[in-house]
Scaffold this active site. Structure first.
Site, PDB file in Angstrom:
ATOM      1  N   ALA A 115       1.078  -0.831  -0.253  1.00 39.68           N
ATOM      2  CA  ALA A 115      -0.121   0.040  -0.446  1.00 39.68           C
ATOM      3  C   ALA A 115       1.100   1.125   0.135  1.00 39.68           C
ATOM      4  CB  ALA A 115      -1.124  -0.040   1.386  1.00 39.68           C
ATOM      5  N   GLY A 119       4.396   7.014  -1.344  1.00 40.46           N
ATOM      6  CA  GLY A 119       6.000   6.731  -1.654  1.00 40.46           C
ATOM      7  C   GLY A 119       7.149   6.576  -0.370  1.00 40.46           C
ATOM      8  N   LYS A 121       7.537   5.376   2.645  1.00 42.43           N
ATOM      9  CA  LYS A 121       8.847   4.305   3.247  1.00 42.43           C
ATOM     10  C   LYS A 121       8.493   3.452   2.183  1.00 42.43           C
ATOM     11  CE  LYS A 121       4.964   4.043   7.478  1.00 42.43           C
ATOM     12  NZ  LYS A 121       4.137   5.075   6.292  1.00 42.43           N
ATOM     13  N   CYS A 238      -1.343   4.266  10.959  1.00 44.62           N
ATOM     14  CA  CYS A 238      -1.462   5.007  11.846  1.00 44.62           C
ATOM     15  C   CYS A 238      -3.500   5.832  12.564  1.00 44.62           C
ATOM     16  CB  CYS A 238      -0.983   7.060  10.927  1.00 44.62           C
ATOM     17  SG  CYS A 238      -2.317   7.031   9.294  1.00 44.62           S
TER      18      CYS A 238
HETATM   19  N1  SAM Z   1       3.246   3.374   2.600  1.00 46.56           N
HETATM   20  C1  SAM Z   1       2.890   4.899   2.196  1.00 46.56           C
HETATM   21  C2  SAM Z   1       3.681   5.973   2.548  1.00 46.56           C
HETATM   22  O1  SAM Z   1       4.730   5.415   3.393  1.00 46.56           O
HETATM   23  O2  SAM Z   1       3.434   6.740   1.391  1.00 46.56           O
HETATM   24  C3  SAM Z   1       1.607   5.107   2.590  1.00 46.56           C
HETATM   25  C4  SAM Z   1       0.112   5.045   2.754  1.00 46.56           C
HETATM   26  S1  SAM Z   1      -1.136   4.978   2.970  1.00 46.56           S
HETATM   27  C5  SAM Z   1      -0.812   4.676   4.699  1.00 46.56           C
HETATM   28  C6  SAM Z   1      -2.533   3.664   2.987  1.00 46.56           C
HETATM   29  C7  SAM Z   1      -2.240   3.649   0.745  1.00 46.56           C
HETATM   30  O3  SAM Z   1      -3.435   1.930   1.095  1.00 46.56           O
HETATM   31  C8  SAM Z   1      -3.002   4.479   0.507  1.00 46.56           C
HETATM   32  O4  SAM Z   1      -2.011   5.468  -0.820  1.00 46.56           O
HETATM   33  C9  SAM Z   1      -4.333   3.964  -0.444  1.00 46.56           C
HETATM   34  O5  SAM Z   1      -4.786   4.320  -1.738  1.00 46.56           O
HETATM   35  C10 SAM Z   1      -4.121   2.677  -0.721  1.00 46.56           C
HETATM   36  N2  SAM Z   1      -4.945   1.859  -0.528  1.00 46.56           N
HETATM   37  C11 SAM Z   1      -6.387   1.631  -0.226  1.00 46.56           C
HETATM   38  N3  SAM Z   1      -7.549   0.361  -0.648  1.00 46.56           N
HETATM   39  C12 SAM Z   1      -5.449  -0.687  -1.247  1.00 46.56           C
HETATM   40  C13 SAM Z   1      -5.722  -1.476  -1.510  1.00 46.56           C
HETATM   41  N4  SAM Z   1      -6.934  -2.189  -1.674  1.00 46.56           N
HETATM   42  N5  SAM Z   1      -5.240  -2.258  -1.679  1.00 46.56           N
HETATM   43  C14 SAM Z   1      -3.415  -1.359  -2.178  1.00 46.56           C
HETATM   44  N6  SAM Z   1      -3.568   0.155  -0.998  1.00 46.56           N
HETATM   45  C15 SAM Z   1      -4.646   0.130  -1.240  1.00 46.56           C
END
Ligand code: SAM
Length: 311
Positions: A115, A119, A121, A238
């Protein structure tokens, strides 16, 4: 604007009594700004030189080389220096830096960020892997996917392969393929609430947290399928809600517990709390006690982390 009442009520049930008032106060004040050097393009010494040339006073973060703190009033100036828009630094909360630290990928490994956007992480994982091996980054939201791609390019990441797809489908498509998996799950973002930014809280409801829990469970099962035996999976959010933290892990352990261990996490600061042993009618597997809930301060956001290993 104040915090949603149902949210503060729940927080009082989650956070220890001795810490709750301090935690509630953190939602009112702007946080210190933290960032880290992009080791693919620069070094701590070089970045410090650039900060000094721009007259931006900074403080080193003692427990992470190349991570810094500045006052929120200097944030605008930080975003105007070359190092920012040429990708030699990345603004990121310290809690988010802890997640890749705990997953600790090695050069040449096969790593999945399930997810990934925008980006933050993924970038840190690529730095730790020294741009070697294979780093898959998955993001289904079109707009966020292109932001992820742009960030990877600006920051000079060359070992990442990006996929605009639903993370729930990855486990079946790529069974037992990855040495390490980061699942920074989509969540209700409770730790990002700011009382001076009402929009940050406007979509929250208990119902939403429970709905998100279903998606988190399925993403965790997908991550489990995609993990090699002996591989490590870091689950984090979070959010403070047990429905989004302990519960999805409980669900995973109920299905695949005989093939999984959790690993203890040693964090470099003490604003942390053990996971809950129970919530409502749910009693959690004792292995979840190895997870950690980070309590927010004026610098660190709230966060939840659990490191699992597939036997
Ligand atoms: N890891 C990112 C960072 O550190 O920059 C932040 C991720 S954010 C907490 C969660 C992400 O999961 C979002 O960008 C969201 O669009 C995505 N997301 C939502 N549904 C999802 C799915 N079914 N599969 C994968 N990612 C998903």
């Amino acid at each position: 604007m104040s915090l949603p009442e149902a949210f503060s009520e729940r927080l009082r049930q989650i956070v220890p009594l001795s810490q709750i008032e301090a935690v509630l106060k953190t939602f009112d004040a702007p946080k210190q700004v933290t960032f880290r050097v992009n080791t693919l393009k620069s070094s701590p010494a070089e970045l410090e030189g650039e900060l000094e040339a721009a007259n931006i006073p900074y403080e080193r973060i003692g427990w992470l080389e190349g991570a810094y703190r500045i006052s929120p009033t200097d944030k605008l100036r930080l975003t105007q220096i070359d190092a920012f828009y040429q990708g030699r630094l990345y603004i990121q909360n310290l809690a988010s830096m802890v997640a890749p630290m705990m997953l600790a990928p090695l050069p040449e490994e096969t790593v999945l960020d399930l997810a990934a956007a925008p980006g933050g992480k993924t970038l840190m994982l690529a730095g730790m892997m020294k741009n070697t091996g294979w780093l898959s980054a998955v993001e289904p939201s079109r707009e966020r996917f292109f932001r992820l791609r742009a960030n990877l390019e600006t920051q000079g990441v060359t070992n990442a392969h990006t996929y605009m797809t639903d993370g729930r489908s990855v486990g079946k498509k790529c069974p037992e393929m990855f040495d390490r998996i980061m699942l920074d799950a989509p969540c209700s973002s409770e730790a990002r609430f700011k009382t001076h930014e009402p929009k940050s809280m406007s979509f929250w409801s208990i119902h939403k947290a429970k709905e998100t829990s279903k998606l988190q469970r399925r993403l965790l099962l997908s991550a489990y399928d995609a993990l090699k035996p002996g591989g490590k999976l870091l689950y984090c959010t979070c959010s403070f809600s047990p429905e989004e933290n302990e519960s999805p892990l409980q669900h995973l352990l109920e299905r695949h517990g005989e093939h999984l261990n959790t690993l203890p996490l040693i964090l470099p600061f003490d604003n942390i709390q053990k996971p809950l042993e129970r919530w409502g009618k749910e009693i959690f597997d004792v292995r979840i006690q190895n997870a950690v809930r980070i309590l927010p301060t004026d610098t660190i956001d709230g966060f939840f982390l659990c490191l699992l290993e597939k036997k």
